[in-house]
Design a protein around this motif. Structure first.
Motif, PDB file in Angstrom:
ATOM      1  N   LEU A  73       4.625  -7.665  -6.925  1.00  0.00           N
ATOM      2  CA  LEU A  73       4.697  -6.286  -6.101  1.00  0.00           C
ATOM      3  C   LEU A  73       5.791  -5.258  -6.956  1.00  0.00           C
ATOM      4  CD1 LEU A  73       4.538  -7.011  -2.485  1.00  0.00           C
ATOM      5  CD2 LEU A  73       2.855  -6.055  -3.842  1.00  0.00           C
ATOM      6  N   GLN A  74       6.749  -6.148  -7.431  1.00  0.00           N
ATOM      7  CA  GLN A  74       7.913  -5.431  -8.269  1.00  0.00           C
ATOM      8  C   GLN A  74       7.190  -4.659  -9.373  1.00  0.00           C
ATOM      9  OE1 GLN A  74       9.975  -4.466  -6.042  1.00  0.00           O
ATOM     10  NE2 GLN A  74      11.906  -5.637  -6.913  1.00  0.00           N
ATOM     11  N   ARG A  75       6.416  -5.501 -10.147  1.00  0.00           N
ATOM     12  CA  ARG A  75       5.726  -5.066 -11.220  1.00  0.00           C
ATOM     13  C   ARG A  75       4.833  -3.878 -10.674  1.00  0.00           C
ATOM     14  NH1 ARG A  75       4.735  -7.005 -15.708  1.00  0.00           N
ATOM     15  NH2 ARG A  75       2.376  -7.251 -15.609  1.00  0.00           N
ATOM     16  N   PHE A  76       3.908  -3.917  -9.879  1.00  0.00           N
ATOM     17  CA  PHE A  76       3.113  -2.674  -9.540  1.00  0.00           C
ATOM     18  C   PHE A  76       3.872  -1.640  -8.959  1.00  0.00           C
ATOM     19  CE2 PHE A  76      -0.403  -6.281  -8.479  1.00  0.00           C
ATOM     20  CZ  PHE A  76      -0.322  -6.676  -9.850  1.00  0.00           C
ATOM     21  N   THR A  77       5.005  -1.644  -8.369  1.00  0.00           N
ATOM     22  CA  THR A  77       5.753  -0.625  -7.918  1.00  0.00           C
ATOM     23  C   THR A  77       6.807  -0.186  -8.470  1.00  0.00           C
ATOM     24  OG1 THR A  77       6.943  -1.962  -6.325  1.00  0.00           O
ATOM     25  CG2 THR A  77       4.728  -1.428  -5.619  1.00  0.00           C
ATOM     26  N   GLY A  78       7.132  -0.611  -9.599  1.00  0.00           N
ATOM     27  CA  GLY A  78       8.674  -0.284 -10.407  1.00  0.00           C
ATOM     28  C   GLY A  78       9.820  -0.408  -9.630  1.00  0.00           C
ATOM     29  N   GLY A  79       9.623  -1.935  -9.109  1.00  0.00           N
ATOM     30  CA  GLY A  79      10.771  -2.377  -8.775  1.00  0.00           C
ATOM     31  C   GLY A  79      11.345  -1.939  -7.372  1.00  0.00           C
ATOM     32  N   ARG A  80      10.347  -1.388  -6.706  1.00  0.00           N
ATOM     33  CA  ARG A  80      10.697  -0.616  -5.393  1.00  0.00           C
ATOM     34  C   ARG A  80      10.715  -1.554  -3.943  1.00  0.00           C
ATOM     35  NH1 ARG A  80       7.699   3.823  -4.590  1.00  0.00           N
ATOM     36  NH2 ARG A  80       6.334   2.935  -6.305  1.00  0.00           N
ATOM     37  N   GLY A 104       0.924  -1.075  -0.181  1.00  0.00           N
ATOM     38  CA  GLY A 104       0.023  -0.016  -0.001  1.00  0.00           C
ATOM     39  C   GLY A 104       0.954   1.404   0.150  1.00  0.00           C
ATOM     40  N   LEU A 105       1.875   1.355   0.550  1.00  0.00           N
ATOM     41  CA  LEU A 105       2.884   2.285   0.915  1.00  0.00           C
ATOM     42  C   LEU A 105       3.531   2.697  -0.373  1.00  0.00           C
ATOM     43  CD1 LEU A 105       4.358   2.079   4.416  1.00  0.00           C
ATOM     44  CD2 LEU A 105       2.451   3.490   3.612  1.00  0.00           C
ATOM     45  N   LEU A 106       4.027   1.656  -1.157  1.00  0.00           N
ATOM     46  CA  LEU A 106       4.485   1.903  -2.323  1.00  0.00           C
ATOM     47  C   LEU A 106       3.798   2.174  -3.470  1.00  0.00           C
ATOM     48  CD1 LEU A 106       7.142  -1.298  -2.237  1.00  0.00           C
ATOM     49  CD2 LEU A 106       7.599   1.319  -1.808  1.00  0.00           C
ATOM     50  N   ARG A 107       2.595   1.745  -3.651  1.00  0.00           N
ATOM     51  CA  ARG A 107       1.471   2.030  -4.483  1.00  0.00           C
ATOM     52  C   ARG A 107       1.139   3.456  -4.774  1.00  0.00           C
ATOM     53  NH1 ARG A 107       0.664   0.515  -9.389  1.00  0.00           N
ATOM     54  NH2 ARG A 107      -1.572   1.018  -9.224  1.00  0.00           N
ATOM     55  N   GLN A 108       1.157   4.180  -3.289  1.00  0.00           N
ATOM     56  CA  GLN A 108       0.793   5.732  -3.053  1.00  0.00           C
ATOM     57  C   GLN A 108       2.067   6.488  -3.348  1.00  0.00           C
ATOM     58  OE1 GLN A 108      -0.439   6.954   0.674  1.00  0.00           O
ATOM     59  NE2 GLN A 108       1.567   6.783   1.332  1.00  0.00           N
ATOM     60  N   SER A 109       3.149   5.889  -3.699  1.00  0.00           N
ATOM     61  CA  SER A 109       4.496   6.853  -3.561  1.00  0.00           C
ATOM     62  C   SER A 109       5.066   6.346  -4.934  1.00  0.00           C
ATOM     63  CB  SER A 109       5.379   6.536  -2.331  1.00  0.00           C
ATOM     64  OG  SER A 109       5.789   5.155  -2.616  1.00  0.00           O
ATOM     65  N   ARG A 110       6.073   7.425  -5.323  1.00  0.00           N
ATOM     66  CA  ARG A 110       6.850   7.461  -6.426  1.00  0.00           C
ATOM     67  C   ARG A 110       8.151   7.220  -6.303  1.00  0.00           C
ATOM     68  NH1 ARG A 110       6.320  12.908  -9.761  1.00  0.00           N
ATOM     69  NH2 ARG A 110       7.307  11.501 -11.518  1.00  0.00           N
ATOM     70  N   TRP A 111       8.952   7.613  -5.159  1.00  0.00           N
ATOM     71  CA  TRP A 111      10.394   7.200  -4.872  1.00  0.00           C
ATOM     72  C   TRP A 111      10.436   6.348  -4.010  1.00  0.00           C
ATOM     73  CZ3 TRP A 111      11.923   9.399  -9.264  1.00  0.00           C
ATOM     74  CH2 TRP A 111      11.205  10.586  -9.758  1.00  0.00           C
TER      75      TRP A 111
END
Length: 331
Positions: free
Chosen positions: A110-117, A79-86
């Motif tokens: 989760l890596q696909r949904f969050t840009g590998g973060r 949830g935290l990663l999906r709402q953030s960019r960096w």
């Protein structure tokens, strides 16, 4: 060239003081109210605010610990990663609660949904009563042997589309991911512990090894040399496997403008029965301690400060600028 330090803020999974539904229940509604629906603000809304504060304040990431009595860390981190960019998000979990293939599959999505973060932090050396309550009856060095297999298989199925492994704890026959699941990077692995088994596991698998405040202040390590000796030991073990592992430090902190404010806050917390972090001082004093750990070879700092929302903003505004003046934002 020395790696730029990363500063991470811890996020609670069992409430932040009395916020959310982990603290005391809400006061009874006045009799004159006719709309009896619960409010829209709940515990995850508060966690979202902490994540947003971390990003605004300039932290590189958030760390969500494994807590059997708290919210599920992978859900919170997602949830935290999906709402953030960096932000990067480190999710703590116990390797005995799922197969390595399933854990890798969840991480791949989760890596696909969050840009590998997404990062992983494995909780291996649990209190025996806690472990058994999770359905885990492994003991002693067996826990680290199982974690070794877990991480070996998780990486194996991630990088090979026909992967087979026959181990003591896990077996895989012709498994593995294909694109697009395998296109994102494998999560960075955070491990911890100071035993020979823990350090050797990190030498083989970790990207970051996290020490704690006791390691930083006590005479830990086989030769009683404290944190520097532990970092040197870890480095030598990793070099034996042709690897390098970054060192991190988890620190509970209390930082204020000056000594008078620190003493006042310490007194307030003591009166309320709230634990006072061992590292308490002015922003300059705390920054000086962290610079000392940087000189020891620490490159990742996980700062624990409660109440988390207010302290995240406070540390980001007053402490981080003293340490990151020439450090670019991690993206």
């Amino acid at each position: 060239m020395t790696a730029a330090p990363e500063f991470v803020v811890a996020v609670p999974t069992r409430g932040d003081g009395a916020r959310g539904d982990w603290g005391p229940g809400p006061a009874p509604r006045p009799a004159f109210l006719t709309d009896l629906r619960d409010g829209a603000y709940g515990p995850f809304d508060h966690l979202a605010q902490i994540g947003r504060a971390a990003e605004i304040a300039g932290f590189h990431g958030v760390s969500v610990p494994f807590d059997p009595a708290g919210e599920e860390s992978l859900v919170v981190t997602a949830g935290l990663l999906r709402q953030s960019r960096w932000l990067r998000g480190t999710a703590g979990f116990h390797p005995g609660v799922a197969t390595p293939v399933y854990a890798a599959k969840v991480a791949a999505s989760l890596q696909r949904f969050t840009g590998g973060r997404l990062d992983w932090r494995l909780a291996i050396d649990l209190d025996p009563a806690v472990a058994r309550a999770q359905g885990d009856f492994a003991e002693g060095a067996e826990r680290y042997a199982r974690a070794d297999e877990f991480l070996t298989i998780a990486r194996g199925v991630w990088h090979e589309d026909s992967y087979t492994y026959e181990g003591r704890y896990f077996q895989v026959l012709a498994g593995g991911f294909q694109a697009p699941l395998s296109d994102r990077p494998f999560p960075r692995v955070h491990l911890s512990g100071t035993s020979a088994e823990a350090l050797d596991l990190s030498a083989r698998h970790a990207d970051v090894h996290l020490f704690d405040a006791a390691d930083a202040t006590g005479a830990a390590g086989a030769e009683g040399g404290g944190l520097g000796a532990l970092i040197a030991d870890l480095g030598a073990r990793a070099a034996g496997y042709g690897r390098a592992v970054a060192s991190g430090l988890v620190l509970p902190v209390l930082a204020r403008e000056d000594g008078a404010e620190v003493r006042a806050e310490v007194a307030r917390r003591a009166a309320a029965g709230t634990p006072v972090p061992a590292l308490a001082g002015s922003y300059e004093e705390v920054a000086a301690v962290l610079r000392g750990h940087l000189a020891d070879g620490v490159t990742t700092f996980v700062l624990e400060a409660a109440p988390h929302l207010e302290e995240t903003y406070r540390l980001g505004e007053h402490l981080l600028p003293l340490l990151t003046e020439e450090v670019p934002h991690a993206g």
